[in-house]
Design a protein around this motif. Structure first.
Motif, PDB file in Angstrom:
ATOM      1  N   ARG A 148      -7.952  -6.325  -2.762  1.00  0.00           N
ATOM      2  CA  ARG A 148      -7.268  -5.055  -3.019  1.00  0.00           C
ATOM      3  C   ARG A 148      -7.621  -4.059  -1.921  1.00  0.00           C
ATOM      4  NH1 ARG A 148      -8.163  -2.119  -8.815  1.00  0.00           N
ATOM      5  NH2 ARG A 148     -10.289  -1.963  -8.000  1.00  0.00           N
ATOM      6  N   LEU A 149      -6.621  -3.304  -1.469  1.00  0.00           N
ATOM      7  CA  LEU A 149      -6.807  -2.237  -0.491  1.00  0.00           C
ATOM      8  C   LEU A 149      -6.423  -0.916  -1.135  1.00  0.00           C
ATOM      9  CD1 LEU A 149      -5.289  -4.859   1.064  1.00  0.00           C
ATOM     10  CD2 LEU A 149      -5.705  -3.398   3.031  1.00  0.00           C
ATOM     11  N   ALA A 152      -5.802   4.544   1.846  1.00  0.00           N
ATOM     12  CA  ALA A 152      -6.421   4.930   3.116  1.00  0.00           C
ATOM     13  C   ALA A 152      -6.605   3.731   4.034  1.00  0.00           C
ATOM     14  CB  ALA A 152      -7.760   5.615   2.852  1.00  0.00           C
ATOM     15  N   ARG A 153      -6.988   2.588   3.468  1.00  0.00           N
ATOM     16  CA  ARG A 153      -7.174   1.404   4.301  1.00  0.00           C
ATOM     17  C   ARG A 153      -5.846   0.902   4.856  1.00  0.00           C
ATOM     18  NH1 ARG A 153     -10.009  -0.503   8.163  1.00  0.00           N
ATOM     19  NH2 ARG A 153      -9.958  -2.763   8.350  1.00  0.00           N
ATOM     20  N   LEU A 154      -4.800   0.957   4.036  1.00  0.00           N
ATOM     21  CA  LEU A 154      -3.482   0.564   4.523  1.00  0.00           C
ATOM     22  C   LEU A 154      -3.062   1.430   5.710  1.00  0.00           C
ATOM     23  CD1 LEU A 154      -1.742  -0.021   1.085  1.00  0.00           C
ATOM     24  CD2 LEU A 154      -2.135  -1.769   2.839  1.00  0.00           C
ATOM     25  N   ARG A 155      -3.367   2.707   5.641  1.00  0.00           N
ATOM     26  CA  ARG A 155      -3.034   3.594   6.758  1.00  0.00           C
ATOM     27  C   ARG A 155      -3.900   3.281   7.974  1.00  0.00           C
ATOM     28  NH1 ARG A 155       0.389   7.606   5.373  1.00  0.00           N
ATOM     29  NH2 ARG A 155       0.700   8.040   3.157  1.00  0.00           N
ATOM     30  N   ILE A 169       2.419   0.737   1.122  1.00  0.00           N
ATOM     31  CA  ILE A 169       1.640   1.596   0.219  1.00  0.00           C
ATOM     32  C   ILE A 169       2.169   1.498  -1.203  1.00  0.00           C
ATOM     33  CG2 ILE A 169       1.096   4.005  -0.343  1.00  0.00           C
ATOM     34  CD1 ILE A 169       0.920   4.508   2.714  1.00  0.00           C
ATOM     35  N   ARG A 170       3.500   1.537  -1.362  1.00  0.00           N
ATOM     36  CA  ARG A 170       4.089   1.438  -2.704  1.00  0.00           C
ATOM     37  C   ARG A 170       3.717   0.115  -3.365  1.00  0.00           C
ATOM     38  NH1 ARG A 170       8.729   3.443  -0.158  1.00  0.00           N
ATOM     39  NH2 ARG A 170       9.568   1.303  -0.077  1.00  0.00           N
ATOM     40  N   THR A 171       3.699  -0.946  -2.582  1.00  0.00           N
ATOM     41  CA  THR A 171       3.513  -2.279  -3.154  1.00  0.00           C
ATOM     42  C   THR A 171       2.049  -2.654  -3.337  1.00  0.00           C
ATOM     43  OG1 THR A 171       5.557  -2.999  -2.079  1.00  0.00           O
ATOM     44  CG2 THR A 171       4.075  -4.728  -2.866  1.00  0.00           C
ATOM     45  N   PHE A 172       1.210  -2.321  -2.353  1.00  0.00           N
ATOM     46  CA  PHE A 172      -0.131  -2.887  -2.332  1.00  0.00           C
ATOM     47  C   PHE A 172      -1.258  -1.918  -2.691  1.00  0.00           C
ATOM     48  CE2 PHE A 172       2.310  -5.386   0.838  1.00  0.00           C
ATOM     49  CZ  PHE A 172       2.246  -6.624   0.212  1.00  0.00           C
ATOM     50  N   ALA A 173      -1.076  -0.627  -2.462  1.00  0.00           N
ATOM     51  CA  ALA A 173      -2.200   0.302  -2.629  1.00  0.00           C
ATOM     52  C   ALA A 173      -2.737   0.273  -4.058  1.00  0.00           C
ATOM     53  CB  ALA A 173      -1.771   1.718  -2.263  1.00  0.00           C
ATOM     54  N   GLY A 174      -4.015  -0.021  -4.183  1.00  0.00           N
ATOM     55  CA  GLY A 174      -4.664  -0.005  -5.482  1.00  0.00           C
ATOM     56  C   GLY A 174      -4.300  -1.162  -6.381  1.00  0.00           C
ATOM     57  N   ARG A 175      -3.598  -2.171  -5.861  1.00  0.00           N
ATOM     58  CA  ARG A 175      -3.213  -3.325  -6.669  1.00  0.00           C
ATOM     59  C   ARG A 175      -3.830  -4.590  -6.073  1.00  0.00           C
ATOM     60  NH1 ARG A 175       2.965  -3.711  -7.725  1.00  0.00           N
ATOM     61  NH2 ARG A 175       2.201  -4.929  -9.507  1.00  0.00           N
ATOM     62  N   SER A 282      -1.578  -5.535 -12.884  1.00  0.00           N
ATOM     63  CA  SER A 282      -2.183  -4.927 -11.692  1.00  0.00           C
ATOM     64  C   SER A 282      -2.169  -5.870 -10.489  1.00  0.00           C
ATOM     65  CB  SER A 282      -3.622  -4.508 -11.996  1.00  0.00           C
ATOM     66  OG  SER A 282      -4.461  -5.645 -12.182  1.00  0.00           O
ATOM     67  N   ILE A 283      -1.568  -7.057 -10.643  1.00  0.00           N
ATOM     68  CA  ILE A 283      -1.516  -8.045  -9.561  1.00  0.00           C
ATOM     69  C   ILE A 283      -0.125  -8.033  -8.923  1.00  0.00           C
ATOM     70  CG2 ILE A 283      -1.735 -10.481  -8.968  1.00  0.00           C
ATOM     71  CD1 ILE A 283      -3.594 -10.813 -11.346  1.00  0.00           C
ATOM     72  N   VAL A 284      -0.081  -7.951  -7.625  1.00  0.00           N
ATOM     73  CA  VAL A 284       1.188  -7.982  -6.895  1.00  0.00           C
ATOM     74  C   VAL A 284       1.767  -9.391  -6.966  1.00  0.00           C
ATOM     75  CG1 VAL A 284       2.313  -7.651  -4.661  1.00  0.00           C
ATOM     76  CG2 VAL A 284       0.404  -6.186  -5.324  1.00  0.00           C
ATOM     77  N   THR A 285       3.016  -9.520  -7.386  1.00  0.00           N
ATOM     78  CA  THR A 285       3.649 -10.829  -7.431  1.00  0.00           C
ATOM     79  C   THR A 285       4.009 -11.290  -6.022  1.00  0.00           C
ATOM     80  OG1 THR A 285       5.896  -9.964  -7.634  1.00  0.00           O
ATOM     81  CG2 THR A 285       4.645 -10.270  -9.681  1.00  0.00           C
ATOM     82  N   ARG A 286       4.178 -12.587  -5.858  1.00  0.00           N
ATOM     83  CA  ARG A 286       4.546 -13.127  -4.547  1.00  0.00           C
ATOM     84  C   ARG A 286       5.898 -12.577  -4.093  1.00  0.00           C
ATOM     85  NH1 ARG A 286       1.283 -17.311  -2.966  1.00  0.00           N
ATOM     86  NH2 ARG A 286      -0.052 -18.228  -4.584  1.00  0.00           N
ATOM     87  N   GLU A 287       6.831 -12.462  -5.030  1.00  0.00           N
ATOM     88  CA  GLU A 287       8.146 -11.942  -4.663  1.00  0.00           C
ATOM     89  C   GLU A 287       8.055 -10.511  -4.164  1.00  0.00           C
ATOM     90  OE1 GLU A 287      10.885 -12.370  -7.845  1.00  0.00           O
ATOM     91  OE2 GLU A 287      10.869 -14.566  -7.797  1.00  0.00           O
ATOM     92  N   ALA A 288       7.263  -9.675  -4.872  1.00  0.00           N
ATOM     93  CA  ALA A 288       7.112  -8.284  -4.449  1.00  0.00           C
ATOM     94  C   ALA A 288       6.448  -8.200  -3.076  1.00  0.00           C
ATOM     95  CB  ALA A 288       6.303  -7.508  -5.480  1.00  0.00           C
ATOM     96  N   ALA A 289       5.474  -9.072  -2.839  1.00  0.00           N
ATOM     97  CA  ALA A 289       4.793  -9.080  -1.542  1.00  0.00           C
ATOM     98  C   ALA A 289       5.761  -9.480  -0.427  1.00  0.00           C
ATOM     99  CB  ALA A 289       3.593 -10.031  -1.587  1.00  0.00           C
TER     100      ALA A 289
END
Length: 295
Positions: A148-149, A152-155, A169-175, A282-289
């Motif tokens: 998880r990132l 701030a780390r994504l930036r 950021i919408r997809t991965f931040a905090g997930r 709270s887990i990003v799906t493969r499709e969303a990624a």
């Protein structure tokens, strides 16, 4: 972390390199494209609170420790026994937390990490790299790995395209993102989980500990009475603090000088490591990624 009668900083320096390598894998490769990801955690702040400060500010503010030839007036053999028992106590502990802070040579970028792991293979690490960005790695008891990132780390990862950055950021931040435990990148990052073993593999044997009482001192670590042994060679100084009373365990290690000065604080012995599988939502799906990465 050798403390023989002819001191050398080499084994601990090797351990420091291992820490730097693992941190590099956890941070430089961490990002949506590499399925690496950190979480808003408490790595840097926790390190500061537990005493794992940046090496350049790691000097103790308390009065100099009182010198003594051996603990409680005992013999050097008793001092060595306590030190080796502390090493073994740390090795055998069911769980431990290590807060570490280090810099590259020449005043390079500071990295901090908090690592909690237990004998059930559960592990949780939170790393930062001189800024507010954090990378968190979670390994569950069954060997599954999640990353998880925070935003701030994504930036910090430097995506130049504003739209792509916003999508990340919408997809991965905090997930959380599921990682492949067999991948080389994930395996390298998981070295942090085994850092206790890397450090303990560097400790001296009994026949290498001659003369350590000559550089022994009393001190405290987070309010706990401790004994300190030190060694120095070629501009590298090593100190190791271990419990003076109660259960024998390591409490703190520090290297000053050399290419990778660092501070490590050991705590949380026997405490739970909260490394359960994250909730599905709270887990990003493969499709969303794939959508966020344009794949």
């Amino acid at each position: 972390m050798p403390l023989p009668s002819r001191p050398t900083g080499r084994p601990l320096a090797v351990a420091a390199v291992a820490l730097a390598t693992a941190l590099s894998a956890a941070g430089c490769g961490a990002g949506p494209a590499g399925t690496a990801g950190p979480a808003p955690g408490t790595g840097a702040k926790a390190a500061e609170k537990s005493g794992a400060r940046a090496p350049e500010t790691a000097e103790e503010k308390a009065p100099a420790a009182q010198r003594t030839p051996a603990p409680a007036g005992g013999t050097e053999a008793e001092w060595v026994d306590r030190f080796l028992a502390s090493v073994e106590g740390t090795r055998k502990a069911h769980s431990v937390t290590v807060d570490a802070a280090m810099r590259g040579g020449g005043g390079g970028r500071k990295a901090t990490v908090r690592m909690s792991s237990n004998r059930d293979k559960e592990c949780r690490t939170t790393s930062s790299f001189g800024g507010p960005g954090t990378v968190e790695v979670l390994r569950t008891r069954d060997g599954s790995v999640y990353l998880r990132l925070n935003e701030a780390r994504l930036r910090e990862l430097g995506e130049a395209d504003p739209e792509r950055l916003a999508s990340h950021i919408r997809t991965f931040a905090g997930r959380w993102m599921a990682g492949d435990p067999a991948s080389a990148e994930i395996q390298q990052g998981l070295r942090l989980c085994d850092f206790r073993e890397l450090v303990l593999a560097s400790v001296p044997t009994r026949d290498q500990t001659g003369g350590i009482a000559a550089k022994a001192a009393r001190t405290t670590v987070n309010g706990r009475a401790a004994l300190r042994i030190t060694t120095a060679k070629d501009g590298i100084g090593i100190s190791v603090d271990f419990a003076a009373e109660g259960r024998p365990v390591l409490l703190r290690m520090e290297q000053k000088g050399g290419d990778g000065p660092f501070v490590m604080v050991f705590s949380g012995y026997g405490e739970p490591v909260r490394a359960a599988k994250p909730p599905a939502e709270s887990i990003v799906t493969r499709e969303a990624a794939r959508r966020a990465l344009g794949r």
